[in-house]
Motif scaffolding. Structure first.
Motif, PDB file in Angstrom:
ATOM      1  N   ASP A   9       0.960  -1.171  -0.157  1.00 38.60           N
ATOM      2  CA  ASP A   9       0.121  -0.079  -0.017  1.00 38.60           C
ATOM      3  C   ASP A   9       0.776   1.197  -0.165  1.00 38.60           C
ATOM      4  N   LEU A  10       1.933   1.308   0.652  1.00 36.41           N
ATOM      5  CA  LEU A  10       2.690   2.315   0.711  1.00 36.41           C
ATOM      6  C   LEU A  10       3.585   2.730  -0.270  1.00 36.41           C
ATOM      7  N   LEU A  11       3.869   1.612  -1.070  1.00 36.45           N
ATOM      8  CA  LEU A  11       4.845   1.921  -2.269  1.00 36.45           C
ATOM      9  C   LEU A  11       3.992   2.768  -3.300  1.00 36.45           C
ATOM     10  N   TYR A  12       2.801   2.689  -3.282  1.00 35.41           N
ATOM     11  CA  TYR A  12       1.989   3.424  -4.310  1.00 35.41           C
ATOM     12  C   TYR A  12       2.163   5.023  -4.183  1.00 35.41           C
ATOM     13  N   ARG A  13       2.257   5.273  -2.817  1.00 37.39           N
ATOM     14  CA  ARG A  13       2.521   6.681  -2.566  1.00 37.39           C
ATOM     15  C   ARG A  13       3.836   7.270  -2.086  1.00 37.39           C
ATOM     16  N   TYR A  14       4.848   6.478  -1.686  1.00 39.51           N
ATOM     17  CA  TYR A  14       6.150   6.657  -1.253  1.00 39.51           C
ATOM     18  C   TYR A  14       7.180   5.878  -1.946  1.00 39.51           C
ATOM     19  N   ASP A  15       8.314   6.413  -2.302  1.00 39.21           N
ATOM     20  CA  ASP A  15       9.433   5.712  -3.120  1.00 39.21           C
ATOM     21  C   ASP A  15      10.501   4.970  -2.017  1.00 39.21           C
ATOM     22  N   CYS A  16      10.274   4.837  -0.662  1.00 40.48           N
ATOM     23  CA  CYS A  16      10.968   4.106   0.052  1.00 40.48           C
ATOM     24  C   CYS A  16      10.110   3.750   1.176  1.00 40.48           C
ATOM     25  N   VAL A  17      10.165   2.445   1.658  1.00 40.52           N
ATOM     26  CA  VAL A  17       9.258   1.968   2.751  1.00 40.52           C
ATOM     27  C   VAL A  17      10.581   1.058   3.637  1.00 40.52           C
ATOM     28  N   ILE A  18      10.762   1.537   4.584  1.00 43.52           N
ATOM     29  CA  ILE A  18      11.915   0.677   5.514  1.00 43.52           C
ATOM     30  C   ILE A  18      11.189  -0.320   6.349  1.00 43.52           C
ATOM     31  N   VAL A  19      11.602  -1.528   6.417  1.00 47.12           N
ATOM     32  CA  VAL A  19      11.174  -2.659   7.623  1.00 47.12           C
ATOM     33  C   VAL A  19      12.498  -2.647   8.478  1.00 47.12           C
ATOM     34  N   ASP A  21      15.294  -3.216  11.135  1.00 44.50           N
ATOM     35  CA  ASP A  21      16.230  -4.184  11.241  1.00 44.50           C
ATOM     36  C   ASP A  21      16.043  -5.385  10.146  1.00 44.50           C
ATOM     37  N   PHE A  22      15.321  -4.955   8.881  1.00 41.23           N
ATOM     38  CA  PHE A  22      15.450  -5.967   7.867  1.00 41.23           C
ATOM     39  C   PHE A  22      15.919  -5.313   6.547  1.00 41.23           C
ATOM     40  N   GLY A  23      15.437  -4.315   6.079  1.00 39.21           N
ATOM     41  CA  GLY A  23      15.754  -3.639   4.893  1.00 39.21           C
ATOM     42  C   GLY A  23      14.859  -2.598   4.202  1.00 39.21           C
ATOM     43  N   GLY A  24      15.344  -1.903   3.306  1.00 35.82           N
ATOM     44  CA  GLY A  24      14.002  -1.136   2.734  1.00 35.82           C
ATOM     45  C   GLY A  24      13.982  -1.432   1.264  1.00 35.82           C
ATOM     46  N   PHE A  25      12.498  -1.164   0.875  1.00 36.63           N
ATOM     47  CA  PHE A  25      11.932  -1.636  -0.380  1.00 36.63           C
ATOM     48  C   PHE A  25      11.896   0.039  -1.091  1.00 36.63           C
ATOM     49  N   VAL A  26      12.617  -0.001  -2.245  1.00 37.58           N
ATOM     50  CA  VAL A  26      13.017   1.344  -2.797  1.00 37.58           C
ATOM     51  C   VAL A  26      12.470   1.257  -4.352  1.00 37.58           C
ATOM     52  N   THR A  27      11.615   2.228  -4.755  1.00 36.57           N
ATOM     53  CA  THR A  27      11.221   2.293  -6.124  1.00 36.57           C
ATOM     54  C   THR A  27      11.872   3.353  -6.927  1.00 36.57           C
ATOM     55  N   ASN A  28      12.174   2.845  -8.181  1.00 40.83           N
ATOM     56  CA  ASN A  28      12.898   3.639  -9.394  1.00 40.83           C
ATOM     57  C   ASN A  28      11.686   3.639 -10.317  1.00 40.83           C
ATOM     58  N   LYS A  29      11.763   5.141 -10.945  1.00 35.04           N
ATOM     59  CA  LYS A  29      10.581   5.438 -12.040  1.00 35.04           C
ATOM     60  C   LYS A  29      11.287   4.714 -13.260  1.00 35.04           C
ATOM     61  N   ILE A  30      10.755   4.031 -14.337  1.00 35.61           N
ATOM     62  CA  ILE A  30      11.100   3.609 -15.631  1.00 35.61           C
ATOM     63  C   ILE A  30      10.250   4.348 -16.573  1.00 35.61           C
ATOM     64  N   GLY A  31      10.623   4.828 -17.582  1.00 28.41           N
ATOM     65  CA  GLY A  31       9.852   5.793 -18.801  1.00 28.41           C
ATOM     66  C   GLY A  31       9.349   4.440 -19.788  1.00 28.41           C
ATOM     67  N   ALA A  32       8.214   5.041 -20.387  1.00 29.56           N
ATOM     68  CA  ALA A  32       7.654   4.000 -21.346  1.00 29.56           C
ATOM     69  C   ALA A  32       8.646   3.378 -22.343  1.00 29.56           C
ATOM     70  N   LYS A  33       8.511   2.169 -22.839  1.00 31.57           N
ATOM     71  CA  LYS A  33       9.415   1.374 -23.626  1.00 31.57           C
ATOM     72  C   LYS A  33       8.811   0.571 -24.567  1.00 31.57           C
ATOM     73  N   LEU A  34       9.667   0.230 -25.648  1.00 28.77           N
ATOM     74  CA  LEU A  34       9.274  -0.455 -26.839  1.00 28.77           C
ATOM     75  C   LEU A  34      10.136  -1.711 -26.886  1.00 28.77           C
ATOM     76  N   ASN A  35       9.407  -2.887 -26.843  1.00 33.10           N
ATOM     77  CA  ASN A  35      10.269  -3.966 -27.419  1.00 33.10           C
ATOM     78  C   ASN A  35       9.966  -4.342 -28.734  1.00 33.10           C
ATOM     79  N   SER A  36      11.207  -4.184 -29.431  1.00 35.57           N
ATOM     80  CA  SER A  36      11.268  -4.143 -30.717  1.00 35.57           C
ATOM     81  C   SER A  36      11.146  -5.466 -31.457  1.00 35.57           C
ATOM     82  N   ASP A  37      11.387  -6.750 -30.420  1.00 33.40           N
ATOM     83  CA  ASP A  37      11.313  -7.992 -31.071  1.00 33.40           C
ATOM     84  C   ASP A  37       9.795  -8.303 -31.011  1.00 33.40           C
TER      85      ASP A  37
END
Length: 303
Positions: A9-19, A21-37
């Motif tokens: 739920d939080l990853l839809y609104r934030y770029d980083c969610v830290i758990v 003593d375990f680790g953080g889930f980080v999101t990176n934006k990727i632009g639109a792309k085309l698979n030519s194959d």
């Protein structure tokens, strides 16, 4: 408690969610792309990555669970710790499937490896946009047939004389019309050139004088850079306490400010605000080590 659902739920609104003593889930934006194959268009998306170094509790996940479950912050933190212990025990035996996030496992060096689930798009601006596959466009070459049929040597012997004379007259007529059109175009070009020369002489002889010119105005416009990444120092129910906290942080050298009131009616005060996510995360880790362990990162995007 399924901790993965709250992280999702939080990853839809934030770029980083830290758990913690375990680790953080980080999101990176990727632009639109085309698979030519496969001739497939993919919309913009946010890809998830895992950073095992982000273990300090920023309060974001615990606050969200406390609000969703209507429990205290301490109980939410305890529930997170129990889920982390359960994950760590299960990882010693097998890989763990996190709902809508991906799969976590351990490598030979006992380091956490994360394989994200690629069919979930956390970028809200691309919500509802599926991938589109286009069919291949095939091009065909068709032989162009000549407009005038080709007459071979055997056929030329049987051509009547009046056809030859008619063809010759048509060619002469075409050449005559072409020659007349060329002569008429040359005459028009010569007249246009003379008119152009007269116009240039008039422009050169004209003089424009402004006796009282207007003064030149210099405008210095400073473009304001958006800073959506805020390191939160605290949230106060009484506005006067928030003002005191801002003055205290400014005296300590921080660029502190009040960024508004959250949905619980608390006035939020920040240490600093940043335009770059990496700068904000680095500063947050430093503040947690030296100033306040309760500081956390808030991302506010403008619409």
């Amino acid at each position: 408690m399924n901790l993965a659902n709250y992280i999702n739920d939080l990853l839809y609104r934030y770029d980083c969610v830290i758990v913690p003593d375990f680790g953080g889930f980080v999101t990176n934006k990727i632009g639109a792309k085309l698979n030519s194959d496969t001739h497939t268009f993919y919309p913009p998306t946010k890809q998830i990555a895992f950073n095992s170094l982000l273990k300090h509790n920023d309060g974001l996940l615990a606050n969200y669970i406390a609000s969703a479950e209507q429990i205290s912050f301490e109980k939410a933190s305890t529930a997170i710790s129990l889920s982390v212990i359960k994950w760590q025990n299960e990882l010693q035996k097998k890989a763990i499937q996190l709902d809508n996030l991906g799969v976590i496992s351990l490598n030979e060096q006992q380091q956490i490896i994360f394989e994200p689930k690629k069919d979930v798009n956390f970028l809200t601006t691309s919500f509802g946009l599926p991938s589109v596959e286009s069919s291949t466009i095939e091009r065909y070459r068709q032989e162009v047939k000549p407009l005038i049929p080709v007459i071979n040597a055997t056929e030329k012997k049987g051509v009547p004389a009046f056809i030859k004379y008619a063809a010759t007259a048509a060619i002469l007529l075409t050449l005559g019309v072409t020659g007349y059109n060329g002569y008429e175009q040359n005459q028009q070009k010569e007249v246009y050139a003379n008119q152009q020369k007269e116009l240039e002489k008039k422009i050169q002889s004209a003089t424009f004088v402004i006796s009282n010119p207007l003064p030149t105005l210099e405008l210095n416009v400073v473009k304001e850079v958006a800073k959506p990444y805020h390191i939160v120092a605290g949230a106060f129910q009484i506005a006067e306490n928030a003002d005191k906290k801002v003055k205290e942080l400014i005296s300590e050298g921080f660029n502190a400010q009040i960024i508004g009131v959250n949905k619980w009616g608390l006035t939020q005060v920040t240490f600093n605000s940043y335009a770059d996510k990496n700068d904000a995360i680095n500063s947050l880790n430093k503040i947690k080590r030296t100033v306040s362990k309760d500081a956390w990162l808030l991302v506010k995007t403008t619409k």
